[in-house]
Design a protein around this motif. Structure first.
Motif, short mmCIF file in Angstrom:
data_model
loop_
_atom_site.label_atom_id
_atom_site.label_comp_id
_atom_site.label_asym_id
_atom_site.label_seq_id
_atom_site.Cartn_x
_atom_site.Cartn_y
_atom_site.Cartn_z
N UNK A 166 0.81 -1.18 -0.06
CA UNK A 166 -0.07 0.12 -0.06
C UNK A 166 0.89 1.22 -0.16
N UNK A 167 1.97 1.02 0.45
CA UNK A 167 2.89 2.51 0.86
C UNK A 167 4.29 2.14 0.21
N UNK A 168 4.66 1.06 -0.38
CA UNK A 168 5.83 0.74 -0.83
C UNK A 168 6.92 0.58 0.11
N UNK A 169 6.82 0.33 1.35
CA UNK A 169 7.64 0.28 2.31
C UNK A 169 7.79 -1.20 2.53
N UNK A 170 9.30 -1.29 2.87
CA UNK A 170 9.54 -2.60 3.46
C UNK A 170 10.21 -2.49 4.76
N UNK B 198 1.51 1.40 12.48
CA UNK B 198 2.12 1.73 11.06
C UNK B 198 1.21 1.36 10.01
N UNK C 225 0.19 -1.34 9.15
CA UNK C 225 0.26 -2.73 8.63
C UNK C 225 -0.75 -3.92 9.15
N UNK D 249 12.04 -1.26 -1.82
CA UNK D 249 11.02 -0.76 -1.75
C UNK D 249 9.98 -1.98 -2.54
N UNK D 250 8.66 -1.68 -2.60
CA UNK D 250 7.81 -2.85 -3.18
C UNK D 250 6.55 -2.21 -3.93
N UNK D 251 6.45 -2.68 -5.11
CA UNK D 251 5.25 -2.25 -5.62
C UNK D 251 4.63 -3.49 -6.26
N UNK E 163 13.32 0.85 3.72
CA UNK E 163 12.86 1.72 2.49
C UNK E 163 13.49 3.26 2.82
N UNK F 138 13.37 0.59 -7.84
CA UNK F 138 13.72 -0.92 -7.31
C UNK F 138 14.57 -1.32 -7.70
#
Lengths: 482, 82
Positions: free
Chosen positions: A39-43, A71, A73, A329-331, B16, B53
Motif C-alpha cells: 500500500x505504501x511501497x515500504x519494506x 504503522x 500494517x 521498496x515494493x510495488x 526503504x 527498485x
C-alpha cells in the motif's frame, strides 16, 4: 491466515485481535523476516522475535501487533480473506527480444566483448574461425549451427516474434551497422520491417561510429531509439578499450549528431579496470551532452570480458556493484514479476545470427533452442525456456533463504560468470549481495561457490567494504537489489 | 540510505528510503511519461514516481515502458428501457 499461492509469502496473518492489512505480506528468512507493504511501497525488516509473534509462536505479542497497526500494517477490521498474490501471479509471455543480427563481426575489437566480436581482418590475423566465440568443435549443444540466418529469415522471425505478442526489441551485434543481408539489407531495413510489423519499441545498440547524416535521418524518420557505448571521456582510454584508434572521436561526433537530430539516445558505460579511474567524469560528460545513462554497468565475465586483466578493481566492485545495506521498496508490478518468474530473464530471449536462442544476451553458452531446427513458437513454449523464465530466487542458493528474495534483482549470467562454471546456471548465488541471511548482517562479505559447488560467505572483501563505507566513498545512489 | 528504527522489541526497522516511501505524496502513474524512469538516474521502475527498485540490467536492456492507466472494465449491458 490466507492460504498463500507463493509458499514463501504469508498473507492475512492474525493473532485473533489484529490481522495483517490487505496488501501487507510477511516473508520469513533464515534469521530475520521482512514485511512488504504494497500500500505504501515500504519494506520492513523484523527480527526473530517478531517473526515468532507473527507466526503465532509467541504468546507475548499484543504490543507488537498494536505497533503494526500504528504503522498501518495491521488492522482490527474484519478483512475479506482473499489472496492478493493470486491476482499478482502472471503467466510468462514473450516481452522483449534481442535480435543479434551479426554476432561475430564488428568494426571495433573491444577488450571486453561478450560476443567476441571483431573485424574479420582481426579474426583472420588471429587465426580464429568464423562462427562466434565458442569454436564449434568445443561447443557441443551450446552452439548448434554455424550457418547464418538470412535477411528473409530475420524478417520471418520479426513477424513470428510479433505474432507471439512481443512489441519491444533491440537490434544488436557485433556492430549492427556492419550487418549486410544477402540482398544488401541493412539493420535499418530490418528495423523498418519491425516498425511496419507493429513493434512499439525498437532500439539499435551500436558503437555509433558508422552513423552518417543519411542514416540518422532515416533513424529519425523511423522513430527508433539508439543506445551507444562510451567507455571513457578520455579518447586514449576509449580507443584503448575498443582497440580502434579514432573510435572515441567518431562516437562523440555521432552522439552530437544524434542529439541534434533529437533521436532518443542513451549512452552506457561498462566499468572495467582500464576506465574505472575516470568513471565519474565519463558520466558527467554523458550528462553534459544531454544524454541519459544508467549506473555504470560492471563488467560481466563473458566472452573476452572473462579476463582478470580487465576486471575492475575490488574497490570499484565494492563502490559500484555491491549492495552493502538494505535499500528496498515494493510495488505490485514488480512483485508480480518477481513471484512469477525470473526478475530479469522472464519474457526475454536473444536470437543470435546462427539462430541460437539464448535466455540472455550474456548467456553465451546456454542455448535453449535454435530457430533453424524448430519454430520460434516451439522454443518459446518449450520446457527449457519455461524453466528459465519461471526460475525465481527460490531456486538460487542463499537467496532462497533471504527475506528480500521477492523484491531483489538477480542476474544469472553474472552469477554464473563470477563463479567460473562452478554450480548450476539457475542456482549459483548472486555475487553482488553482501547480506548474510543466516546471520542477518550486511557488508561483511559476498557469496561465492567452492569447488564442490557449495556456497560460502567470502569475507576477504570485508576490509575494502569497511574502508569504502568509512571514507564515504560509496556512491550516494547505490545499486538497489542489483 | 536511511534506516528508521521504529520500535523496540520485537524489532522492526524500515529498510526503504523514507523520502521514496512517503505516504504524503501519493504516486500517480498517469503523471509519469513512458520510459521517464530510464532518464537520469535510471531505474527500471514501472512506476517512476515510486521508489526505484532496480537498475536497468543488463547493460543492453531498456527499461520497461510504463503502462498507461487502464480504463475500468465495461459493466454489464444495461437492460433495454421500457
Amino acid at each position: 491466515m490466507v492460504e498463500s499461492v507463493v509458499p514463501g509469502i504469508k498473507e492475512g496473518l492474525s493473532n485473533g485481535d489484529y490481522c495483517l492489512a490487505s496488501g501487507v505480506l510477511f516473508i520469513v528468512g533464515a534469521m530475520r523476516g521482512a514485511i512488504y507493504d504494497l500500500n505504501t511501497a515500504r519494506v520492513f525488516s523484523v527480527d526473530k522475535k517478531a517473526c515468532e509473534v507473527l507466526n503465532g509462536e509467541s504468546g507475548d505479542g499484543g504490543k507488537f501487533w498494536e505497533k503494526l497497526a500504528a504503522l498501518n500494517l495491521a488492522t482490527r477490521d474484519n478483512l475479506e480473506r482473499r489472496s492478493i498474490l493470486l491476482e499478482l501471479l502472471q503467466k510468462p509471455e514473450l516481452q522483449f527480444v534481442w535480435f543479434e543480427i551479426i554476432s561475430d563481426d564488428c568494426n571495433e575489437s573491444c577488450a571486453h566483448c561478450y560476443a567476441d566480436s571483431m573485424p574479420p581482418s582481426h579474426r583472420k590475423a588471429l587465426g580464429l574461425p568464423m562462427g562466434g566465440y565458442i569454436p564449434l568443435e568445443e561447443a557441443g549443444e551450446t552452439k548448434t549451427r554455424s550457418s547464418k540466418l538470412t535477411a528473409d529469415k530475420w524478417k520471418e522471425l520479426i513477424a513470428d516474434v510479433y505474432s507471439l505478442g512481443c512489441k519491444r526489441c533491440q537490434f544488436i551485434g557485433g556492430e549492427p551497422f556492419v550487418y549486410k543481408g544477402e540482398g544488401g539489407e541493412s539493420v535499418l531495413d530490418l528495423a523498418e520491417n519491425a516498425k511496419s510489423t507493429g513493434f512499439k519499441f525498437i532500439e539499435i545498440f551500436t558503437n555509433a561510429t558508422l552513423l552518417t547524416e543519411e542514416k540518422i535521418k532515416r533513424i529519425k524518420d523511423l522513430g527508433i531509439n539508439i543506445a551507444v557505448s562510451l567507455y571513457s571521456k578520455d579518447p586514449e582510454t576509449h580507443d584503448h578499450i575498443t582497440n580502434t584508434p579514432g573510435s572515441h572521436r567518431k562516437t562523440i561526433t555521432a552522439l552530437q549528431m544524434l542529439k541534434q537530430a533529437g533521436i532518443p539516445t542513451r549512452v552506457e558505460t561498462v566499468l572495467m579496470r582500464p576506465n574505472e579511474h575516470a568513471i565519474k567524469e565519463t558520466q558527467k560528460l554523458v550528462e553534459s551532452m544531454g544524454f541519459s545513462h544508467k549506473h555504470p554497468d560492471v563488467l560481466r565475465p563473458k566472452g573476452r570480458g572473462d579476463n582478470p586483466a580487465i576486471s575492475p578493481s575490488r574497490e570499484s566492485v565494492v563502490k559500484y556493484a555491491l549492495m552493502t545495506s538494505p535499500n528496498f521498496s515494493v510495488d505490485k508490478e514488480t512483485l508480480s514479476r518477481y513471484i512469477s518468474g525470473h526478475s530479469c530473464l522472464m519474457g526475454k530471449i536473444t536470437i543470435t545470427d546462427n539462430g541460437d536462442i539464448l535466455p540472455c544476451i550474456f548467456s553465451r553458452n546456454f542455448a535453449v533452442g535454435n530457430v533453424q531446427d524448430s519454430s520460434l513458437q516451439e522454443v518459446v513454449i518449450g520446457n527449457k525456456l519455461e524453466t528459465v523464465w519461471r526460475a525465481t530466487k527460490d531456486q538460487v542458493l542463499v537467496c532462497k533463504d533471504c527475506e528480500y528474495k521477492y523484491i531483489c534483482f538477480d542476474c544469472r549470467p553474472l552469477s554464473e560468470g563470477v563463479n567460473q562454471g562452478r554450480g548450476d546456471y539457475l542456482s549459483t548465488p548472486y555475487p553482488r549481495c553482501t547480506y548474510n541471511p543466516y546471520t542477518g548482517k550486511w557488508a561483511e562479505g559476498v557469496w561465492r561457490l567452492d569447488d564442490e559447488g557449495n556456497p560460502y560467505y567470502d569475507e576477504t572483501l570485508k576490509p575494502i567494504i569497511e574502508e569504502v563505507i568509512a571514507t564515504a566513498k560509496l556512491e550516494s545512489v547505490q545499486p538497489t537489489g542489483h | 540510505m536511511l534506516i528508521e528504527s521504529l520500535v523496540g522489541e520485537p524489532e522492526i526497522v524500515l529498510v526503504t528510503p523514507v523520502a521514496g516511501a512517503s505516504l504524503d505524496i501519493p504516486c500517480n502513474p498517469s503523471s509519469c511519461t513512458p520510459n521517464v524512469a530510464c532518464n537520469p538516474n535510471i531505474f527500471c521502475n514501472p512506476f517512476n514516481c515510486a521508489p526505484a527498485l532496480r537498475p536497468c540490467a543488463p547493460d543492453a536492456m531498456p527499461c520497461a515502458p510504463i503502462k498507461p492507466p487502464q480504463p475500468p472494465p465495461p459493466g454489464p449491458p444495461k437492460p433495454p428501457s421500457l
